[in-house]
Scaffold this active site. Structure first.
Site, mmCIF file in Angstrom:
data_model
loop_
_atom_site.group_PDB
_atom_site.id
_atom_site.type_symbol
_atom_site.label_atom_id
_atom_site.label_comp_id
_atom_site.label_asym_id
_atom_site.label_seq_id
_atom_site.Cartn_x
_atom_site.Cartn_y
_atom_site.Cartn_z
ATOM 1 N N ARG A 382 -28.571 -22.590 -0.029
ATOM 2 C CA ARG A 382 -29.679 -22.556 -0.988
ATOM 3 C C ARG A 382 -30.699 -23.602 -0.530
ATOM 4 O O ARG A 382 -30.363 -24.779 -0.417
ATOM 5 C CB ARG A 382 -29.221 -22.884 -2.411
ATOM 6 C CG ARG A 382 -28.177 -21.946 -2.991
ATOM 7 C CD ARG A 382 -27.885 -22.291 -4.452
ATOM 8 N NE ARG A 382 -26.669 -21.672 -4.935
ATOM 9 C CZ ARG A 382 -26.596 -20.433 -5.428
ATOM 10 N NH1 ARG A 382 -27.689 -19.701 -5.493
ATOM 11 N NH2 ARG A 382 -25.447 -19.939 -5.849
ATOM 12 N N HIS A 442 -20.566 -20.951 3.098
ATOM 13 C CA HIS A 442 -20.867 -21.956 2.082
ATOM 14 C C HIS A 442 -20.832 -23.369 2.654
ATOM 15 O O HIS A 442 -21.186 -24.329 1.976
ATOM 16 C CB HIS A 442 -19.862 -21.818 0.931
ATOM 17 C CG HIS A 442 -20.240 -22.526 -0.322
ATOM 18 N ND1 HIS A 442 -19.528 -23.608 -0.810
ATOM 19 C CD2 HIS A 442 -21.257 -22.332 -1.197
ATOM 20 C CE1 HIS A 442 -20.081 -24.022 -1.939
ATOM 21 N NE2 HIS A 442 -21.129 -23.278 -2.190
ATOM 22 N N TYR A 475 -28.240 -33.446 -8.293
ATOM 23 C CA TYR A 475 -26.849 -33.132 -7.981
ATOM 24 C C TYR A 475 -26.204 -34.346 -7.315
ATOM 25 O O TYR A 475 -26.759 -34.916 -6.385
ATOM 26 C CB TYR A 475 -26.753 -31.950 -7.011
ATOM 27 C CG TYR A 475 -26.953 -30.585 -7.633
ATOM 28 C CD1 TYR A 475 -27.744 -30.414 -8.768
ATOM 29 C CD2 TYR A 475 -26.374 -29.455 -7.069
ATOM 30 C CE1 TYR A 475 -27.943 -29.170 -9.322
ATOM 31 C CE2 TYR A 475 -26.571 -28.192 -7.622
ATOM 32 C CZ TYR A 475 -27.351 -28.055 -8.748
ATOM 33 O OH TYR A 475 -27.539 -26.813 -9.288
ATOM 34 N N ARG A 571 -15.370 -30.758 -13.044
ATOM 35 C CA ARG A 571 -16.537 -30.576 -13.910
ATOM 36 C C ARG A 571 -16.460 -29.286 -14.725
ATOM 37 O O ARG A 571 -16.784 -29.264 -15.901
ATOM 38 C CB ARG A 571 -17.816 -30.548 -13.074
ATOM 39 C CG ARG A 571 -19.079 -30.553 -13.933
ATOM 40 C CD ARG A 571 -20.335 -30.276 -13.145
ATOM 41 N NE ARG A 571 -20.529 -28.853 -12.914
ATOM 42 C CZ ARG A 571 -20.691 -28.290 -11.724
ATOM 43 N NH1 ARG A 571 -20.660 -29.036 -10.649
ATOM 44 N NH2 ARG A 571 -20.874 -26.994 -11.599
#
Length: 725
Positions: A382, A442, A475, A571
């Site tokens: 991303r 990823h 983040y 999380r």
């Protein structure tokens, strides 16, 4: 007969996580403007949940009964539980918004109005704004008037777009507004491009803000001259967001992604939000025409799509906002004349968002401009809309370097942007590679090959999060800069695999999914079990976004039953049941939800005092371990290991924002006695700042940033261990 170990349901565990987000909106310790932001995050999360997870469950309902019986759960029953849970959360959301957040904002000078209390001058301003700014973006549709006993087909509603369903009566003599059925008009609320909130001028008192919905309501008489306008009700439809190209092994995958993104707007409906004042006949028409069930209808209040609350005008008072924590410059990398030289001397870590992301961009910019750099490679999952990372890769290609970018075009909701960025790079001469069949890439890797005298030396950047300068501000991730051949050789092998998928990565130090990561984790868990069985200290410290994979959870249960202490910071989704007397007596699990999104993955295996520490791009989910290219990388530098252990210790000690994950999934705050007074995120910021001060004072190790001497690296005659691209 062996007993089946316990597992939390994945979807309900995720809803428990979103409940923790809602807790932040409800927490009076959180500044008022930030509470509004958490309402927006909750709403955005829930939209995605329905677009992806609920849509998938609804698809299971379309299976034949015989096929449904083969499932290990009842999708209809699970959906009912989901709807009950979501209904209760949305009721809490509405109460917080109406009874706490809005009154609090008005007390501090920002008032939300619905148009009925505006002055004559304000109404004229709104009508003028409507004519000038809104009407050019409107395409109203008058729906066919229903005949007696018939239900007209519903209009097409785009996914996640907001609409007003307006009642219209003709200006004719003899029309009874109470007895006659109205005509129905559909008006899309055009936000974007028009802002969702409109501020109107005031002479005195608080600032006045209107939803764009109410601006349109006030302007409907101008939009439909010749009609008497009645009520206008908001509706929003959520559609299935899956592209169904995960396992495509043939054809042009890029074209299939492009087509899938276009089809996403026409996906199967999964949820209809509607104004509770809306007449049942209208709701029924939409429900039947869209193929929905009663359980798919959600009374969402007068206003929907409240993720737009991110853009609500805030009061300017500092006390209503979080204390600023501007990203800090890395004490060594930010001062080094050459980043490549600094990395050549030793490893360095960025702790985002406490550190600036600038050093990643600067590293690539320097490599692009360095005439001795011959090759560059990157994995991009991303990226930002106008990505500085992409710009640096383009600059390198234009400078004549061989540049390879592996772009994952199956990154959900980022497919379109990734395709656009890939096209830009291809036009500039970057060698772009796309998704592998059946896998997502990823891993977050950068590689730079630099000729230094008679040698070629590799430099690598490995990250737990995306190379995205926008998300790097919110983040919490870790980024490693290294020239350690133990790591760079393995990174090179990963890139060789990505460009020639037939070649299996021969990694020695990295754990790479789907090849060695799962088995490597199993091996390390089993080693802890062996230590425990011999009476030695045994411990696993784990930090991930999600813990979902059944097989790895079963091994953690085995470890706990053997006496291995397991400390897990998770999380989001947690399917493992912590603290179960039979299965997980030594497992403790907590979740931290605070101003930054905890995104880093950290694994620590005690190994009788050796403490093997890995950072990773992978969560412990089946998709990450079996259906993605992921990388877990060891941290060898003692100084950097010490930093990570200090941060982990703070997170485990957090008694301000940590919730206990237990069998009740009640999201109770962790409250030790006596209190420790630790808030991990703000305390980590202070810790990172203290480390920088120590470096400047000469109390911590640094490097001088001088160019490395020629001869350090791999002889050019031998080449590197594998081609970079």
């Amino acid at each position: 007969m062996a007993q089946t170990p316990p597992f939390f349901d994945r979807e309900l565990s995720w809803l428990a996580f979103n409940g923790r987000v809602l807790q932040e909106a409800a927490d009076p310790r959180v500044p008022l403007a930030e509470r509004l932001g958490f309402l927006a995050i909750f709403s955005s999360n829930l939209d995605e949940f329905f677009r992806v997870r609920v849509a998938a469950l609804r698809a299971l309902l379309r299976l034949k009964k015989k096929q449904q019986k083969q499932l290990d759960f009842n999708p209809a029953k699970l959906l009912r539980t989901i709807y009950r849970t979501v209904g209760a959360q949305q009721e809490h959301f509405g109460h917080l918004f109406r009874a706490e957040i809005l009154p609090g904002l008005e007390a501090h000078g920002v008032a939300l109005r619905d148009g009925r209390t505006l002055t004559a001058a304000q109404r004229e301003f709104v009508r003028a704004y409507f004519r000038d700014q809104v009407v050019p973006h409107l395409h109203p549709a008058l729906l066919p008037h229903p005949r007696p006993g018939e239900t007209p087909p519903p209009p097409f509603l785009e996914n996640a777009r907001l609409y007003l369903v307006a009642e219209l009566w003709p200006h004719e003599a003899g029309v009874d507004l109470l007895a006659d059925d109205p005509s129905i008009a559909l008006v899309e609320v055009p936000s974007p491009p028009v802002p969702r909130f409109v501020e109107v001028p005031v002479e005195e008192g608080p600032r006045v803000v209107l939803f764009l919905d109410d601006v349109i309501r006030l302007g409907l008489p101008d939009l439909f001259p010749g009609w008497e306008v009645g009520d206008a009700y908001a509706v929003k439809l959520t559609r299935d967001a899956e592209l169904n190209v995960e396992d495509e092994f043939s054809g042009n995958l890029v074209e299939k992604i492009r087509d899938g993104v276009k089809r996403r707007k026409e996906g199967v409906p999964s949820r209809l939000l509607y104004d509770p004042r809306m007449p049942y006949a209208l709701v029924s028409m939409l429900k039947n025409g869209l193929g929905l069930e009663d359980e798919d209808l959600f009374s969402g209040g007068r206003y929907h799509h409240l993720t737009d609350l991110h853009g609500f005008p805030r009061p300017d008072e500092p006390a209503l906002h979080n204390e600023p924590l501007p990203p800090l410059p890395h004490p060594v990398l930010s001062e080094a004349p050459s980043l490549i030289a600094a990395v050549g001397v030793g490893d360095h870590l960025l702790h985002l968002p406490y550190h600036r992301f600038d050093e990643v961009v600067r590293f690539l910019d320097e490599a692009a401009a360095d005439p001795q750099v011959e090759e560059m490679a990157a994995t991009l999952y991303r990226v930002a809309k106008d990505s500085r990372i992409v710009r640096a890769l383009i600059a390198a290609a234009e400078a004549g370097k061989r540049v390879t970018a592996f772009v994952e075009v199956k990154a959900r909701f980022d497919e379109e942007n990734n395709l656009e960025q890939a096209a830009r790079m291809e036009q500039a001469g970057v060698h772009v590679r796309y998704s592998l069949p059946g896998l997502k890439v990823h891993a977050k890797l950068l590689l730079v090959a630099r000729r230094e005298g008679a040698f070629v030396r590799d430099y690598a950047v490995l990250s737990t999060g995306n190379f995205n300068e926008k998300t790097a501000r919110i983040y919490a991730d870790h980024v490693l800069f290294t020239a350690d051949r133990r790591l760079t050789d393995d990174v090179r092998w990963v890139f060789a695999h990505l460009t020639d998928a037939a070649e299996t990565p021969e990694s020695t130090h990295l754990l790479v999914a789907p090849f060695t990561l799962r088995s490597g984790l199993y091996e390390r868990i089993e080693r802890e079990i062996a230590h425990a069985e011999k009476g030695r200290p045994a411990c696993i410290r784990l930090k991930v976004n999600s813990l979902e994979d059944d097989e790895i959870i079963e091994r953690l249960y085995d470890a706990s039953r053997a006496g291995v202490e397991v400390q897990a910071i998770i999380r989001g989704i947690c399917r493992l049941v912590p603290g179960h007397e039979k299965w997980s007596p030594t497992v403790e699990a907590r979740s931290i939800v605070d101003r930054f999104l905890e995104h880093a993955r950290v694994f620590v295996f005690h190994d009788n005092g050796e403490d093997h520490l890995y950072l990773a791009s992978a969560d412990w989910m089946r998709r990450n371990l079996s259906r993605r290219i992921e990388v877990a990388f060891p941290i060898y530098d003692p100084r950097l290991r010490a930093e990570l252990f200090e941060i982990l210790d703070l997170q485990w000690a957090d008694d301000a924002k940590a919730r206990v994950l237990d069998a009740d999934q009640a999201n109770a705050y962790y409250r030790p006695s006596p209190p420790r007074g630790v808030r991990a995120q703000t305390d980590t910021y202070a810790l990172v700042r203290r480390w920088a001060e120590e470096v400047r004072a000469g109390g911590r190790d640094g490097v001088d940033g001088q160019p490395p001497s020629a001869g350090v690296g791999v002889p050019a005659a031998e080449g590197t261990t594998a081609p970079a691209a």
